[in-house]
Design a protein around this motif. Sequence first.
Motif, short mmCIF file in Angstrom:
data_model
loop_
_atom_site.label_atom_id
_atom_site.label_comp_id
_atom_site.label_asym_id
_atom_site.label_seq_id
_atom_site.Cartn_x
_atom_site.Cartn_y
_atom_site.Cartn_z
N ILE A 1 -1.37 4.21 -1.75
CA ILE A 1 -2.09 2.93 -1.68
C ILE A 1 -1.71 2.04 -2.86
O ILE A 1 -1.43 0.85 -2.70
CB ILE A 1 -3.61 3.16 -1.60
CG1 ILE A 1 -3.96 3.78 -0.25
CG2 ILE A 1 -4.37 1.86 -1.83
CD1 ILE A 1 -5.39 4.26 -0.13
N ILE A 2 -1.66 2.62 -4.05
CA ILE A 2 -1.28 1.84 -5.25
C ILE A 2 0.17 1.38 -5.14
O ILE A 2 0.49 0.22 -5.44
CB ILE A 2 -1.51 2.67 -6.52
CG1 ILE A 2 -3.01 2.91 -6.70
CG2 ILE A 2 -0.91 2.00 -7.74
CD1 ILE A 2 -3.36 3.96 -7.72
N ALA A 3 1.06 2.25 -4.71
CA ALA A 3 2.47 1.88 -4.57
C ALA A 3 2.65 0.78 -3.53
O ALA A 3 3.45 -0.13 -3.71
CB ALA A 3 3.30 3.11 -4.20
N ALA A 4 1.89 0.85 -2.44
CA ALA A 4 1.98 -0.18 -1.41
C ALA A 4 1.55 -1.54 -1.97
O ALA A 4 2.21 -2.56 -1.71
CB ALA A 4 1.11 0.19 -0.21
N ALA A 5 0.49 -1.56 -2.75
CA ALA A 5 0.05 -2.83 -3.35
C ALA A 5 1.12 -3.37 -4.29
O ALA A 5 1.36 -4.59 -4.33
CB ALA A 5 -1.27 -2.61 -4.09
N SER A 6 1.76 -2.51 -5.02
CA SER A 6 2.83 -2.93 -5.93
C SER A 6 4.01 -3.52 -5.16
O SER A 6 4.60 -4.53 -5.57
CB SER A 6 3.28 -1.73 -6.76
OG SER A 6 4.42 -2.04 -7.50
N GLU A 7 4.37 -2.92 -4.06
CA GLU A 7 5.47 -3.42 -3.24
C GLU A 7 5.13 -4.77 -2.61
O GLU A 7 5.97 -5.65 -2.53
CB GLU A 7 5.84 -2.41 -2.15
CG GLU A 7 6.60 -1.21 -2.67
CD GLU A 7 7.91 -1.60 -3.34
OE1 GLU A 7 8.71 -2.34 -2.73
OE2 GLU A 7 8.12 -1.17 -4.49
#
Length: 115
Positions: A13-19
């Motif tokens: 979830i955190i990586a998706a927000a970063s992308e």
Amino acid sequence: MYFLLKVLISALIIAAASEVARRNLPLAAILASLPLTSILAILWFYHDTRNGPLTGELTSQIFWAILPSLLFFVAFPWLLKTGLRFSLSLLLSVGIMIVGYTIYAAIIRLLGVKF
């Protein structure tokens, strides 16, 4: 194994927000402003304890903890605009937030708020 599943889901979830931030800043800001960490913590806590009232207490304490964290979001962009390097701005903003938490905790204890 369960712990690793929680870490993997949370990290995704955190990586998706970063992308998303790389492609669409306004959407990323909206996603980042969502209390994703709080929601995940509440979900995992409830799943682990199955205790609604205690989960409600956690949620209440999260509410009281949010207010001083806002200092970070005021200080960080301001420090960057003054020309400070990113890393120093980040470090100072975290320091300001920690001082804010310390003062805030003392004040709400005096007011009788359980925190």
